[in-house]
Design an enzyme around this catalytic site. Structure first.
Site, PDB file in Angstrom:
ATOM      1  CD  GLN A 169      -2.899  -1.203   1.829  1.00  0.00           C
ATOM      2  OE1 GLN A 169      -2.578  -2.126   3.454  1.00  0.00           O
ATOM      3  NE2 GLN A 169      -4.187  -0.825   2.585  1.00  0.00           N
ATOM      4  CD  GLU A 179      -7.492  -5.604   8.971  1.00  0.00           C
ATOM      5  OE1 GLU A 179      -7.305  -5.886   7.949  1.00  0.00           O
ATOM      6  OE2 GLU A 179      -7.288  -4.146   9.285  1.00  0.00           O
ATOM      7  CG  ASN A 236      -5.590  -3.846  12.733  1.00  0.00           C
ATOM      8  OD1 ASN A 236      -4.520  -3.637  13.607  1.00  0.00           O
ATOM      9  ND2 ASN A 236      -4.482  -4.618  11.400  1.00  0.00           N
ATOM     10  CD  GLU A 241      -4.616  -2.114  10.085  1.00  0.00           C
ATOM     11  OE1 GLU A 241      -5.560  -1.682   9.263  1.00  0.00           O
ATOM     12  OE2 GLU A 241      -3.494  -2.872  10.105  1.00  0.00           O
ATOM     13  CB  SER A 267      -7.286   1.545  -0.502  1.00  0.00           C
ATOM     14  OG  SER A 267      -8.591   0.943   0.208  1.00  0.00           O
ATOM     15  CE1 TYR A 286      -9.297   4.594   6.714  1.00  0.00           C
ATOM     16  CE2 TYR A 286      -9.188   3.767   4.963  1.00  0.00           C
ATOM     17  CZ  TYR A 286      -9.330   3.797   5.931  1.00  0.00           C
ATOM     18  OH  TYR A 286     -10.672   2.762   6.542  1.00  0.00           O
TER      19      TYR A 286
END
Length: 474
Positions: free
Chosen positions: A19, A160, A297, A375, A433, A442
């Site tokens: 990213q 995640e 997160n 996060e 993203s 963000y």
């Protein structure tokens, strides 16, 4: 009323290789599962992202200037092993040594993730988390990193895992974009935990003196109403996304109540139960007893109501408020109660959910000694003001308000016994993203993607104040 954070509490920004780095075809980097998937979609490209591959020193200097003590970065597996295994790419190895040295030069401690959604293409085609070859190669890659990057003191196995498994095989928003395959979802979940456990146990056996953990996306699930059927739908959703992972990685076993919920989902979809072996469960148990920390997160919470139809998922990938649909056969339907504020991407703003998940870990999973919020943040539609100069500060009061509320909820959890040692905002700088491209920002630092110039946001100044004073203002 202002709230006090512990004096040893650390704060920083979070990133992920795919990213932020850009440079997806530079210095021998191999292809990953996203490259072909994004090419075929044709909506947006992962280059240049934030060009962190070339501009990491600029971003780390900003992080240091604005009070960051820590940073989350990930190693792109395919920069080290372009094919996932076999030949090592020395230019990739050299890049990460330079990155970690620069972190040290800026007095910032890196928390380094081994897998952040970027499986090498060959292993993805072999089955990704459903493939034994993938699991074995992941462990071998981890071992290489532990031996090579001895300067790293904080490791994260997987970022995640629930987002990978559920979005690959239940909602279909991640490649290979299959939907309704709960059997594959749960098998992938178990396999991820096996790989994680093998890596934790390997790291501990190497006695390198650092710490190792895992990062989970944990969104608290509430019933839409007080009815028994809505309560049960919430339990099913929680089992799908949270509970199996919490049991496996933090308790070292799958509780019978959890397995019953998993089986109920699979039975409703006429799909078989996931497979596990005693040897795998032994590794999972061993890892849970020596895990150093868990990362949480948390961005939003969910409300579930009973639903008995076919699965239907509509992903809000462009910020059209109210366009999301999430109904899962054998689970339930996501439905927000009246009065819950949302972002343009339909993510609820509900700080209580942060408090509840941190207290749940504290109360229900006592094996894990330390928690970090790895996060948390808000995606906004932001643009550069006309006639901006290098000194322009971009106002983002919504981000400050959001982070203040979530930090306050986290502080309440710390007060009530949760051992939370740090907070990483998503994200350090504006980034690419996975499913929204470049429209969802963000960062604490604004990136003008065509020029790659950086600009300060007001939230960066606010964040610096909290980080340095350990006080969350009213």
């Amino acid at each position: 009323m202002s709230k006090q954070l512990p004096q040893d509490f650390v704060m920083g920004g979070a990133t992920a290789a795919y990213q932020v780095e850009g440079a997806t075809k530079e210095d021998g980097k191999g292809r990953v599962l996203w490259d072909d998937f994004l090419d075929k979609q044709g909506r947006f490209k992962p280059d240049p992202a934030a060009d962190f591959y070339h501009r990491y020193d600029e971003d780390l200097a900003l992080a240091e200037k604005y009070g960051h003590q820590v940073i989350r970065v990930s190693i792109a597996w395919s920069r080290i092993f372009p094919d996932g295994a076999g030949e090592v790419e020395p230019r990739g190895v050299a890049f990460y040594h330079k990155l970690f040295a620069d972190c040290a030069a800026h007095h910032i401690e890196p928390f380094v993730t081994l897998h952040h959604f970027d499986t090498p293409e060959r292993l993805h085609e072999a089955g990704d988390w459903l493939s034994q070859e993938m699991l074995d190669d992941f462990v071998a890659y981890a071992k290489f990193c532990f031996e090579e990057f001895s300067e790293v003191k904080y490791w994260i196995t997987i970022n995640e895992p629930t987002s990978m498994a559920v979005q690959q095989y239940t909602s279909g928003t991640f490649p290979p974009a299959e939907s309704g395959r709960f059997d594959k979802t749960f098998q992938a979940e178990h396999n991820q935990m096996v790989a994680h456990a093998r890596i934790v146990n390997l790291y501990k056996s190497m006695q390198l003196g650092g710490q190792i953990g895992i990062v989970h996306a944990l969104q608290t699930v509430y019933p839409y109403s007080d009815s028994a059927v809505d309560h049960h739908a919430a339990e099913l959703q929680d089992a799908l996304e949270n509970r199996l992972y919490l049991d496996g990685t933090l308790a070292g076993e799958y509780h019978q109540e959890t397995l019953a919920l998993v089986k109920e989902i699979l039975d409703a979809n006429h799909q078989p139960m996931f497979q596990s072996t005693p040897q795998e469960m032994k590794a999972i148990d061993e890892a849970a007893h020596q895990l150093d920390f868990v990362g949480v997160n948390n961005y939003f919470s969910k409300w579930l109501r009973a639903y008995h139809g076919k699965s239907e998922t509509i992903h809000n990938g462009d910020g059209t408020k109210g366009s999301s649909v999430a109904r899962l056969q054998g689970v339930g339907e996501e439905k927000l109660p009246d009065g819950i504020e949302t972002t343009d991407w339909d993510w609820s703003i509900y700080p209580r959910g942060m408090y509840d998940i941190l207290m749940r870990i504290h109360n229900d999973y006592p094996l894990v000694p330390v928690t970090y919020v790895t996060e948390n943040g808000i995606g906004l539609k932001e643009s550069l003001p006309e006639n901006a100069t290098p000194d322009t500060v971009i106002e983002d009061p919504k981000r400050i308000d959001y982070v203040k509320k979530y930090l306050s909820a986290m502080a309440d959890a710390i007060h009530d016994g949760a051992n939370v040692k740090g907070y990483f905002i998503w994200s350090l700088q504006d980034q690419f993203s996975w499913t929204n491209g470049y429209s969802k920002r963000y960062g604490l630092f604004f990136v003008d993607f065509p020029t790659q110039n950086r600009y300060i946001k007001q939230s960066a100044e606010w964040f610096k104040s909290v980080s340095e004073t350990h006080i969350i203002p009213d």
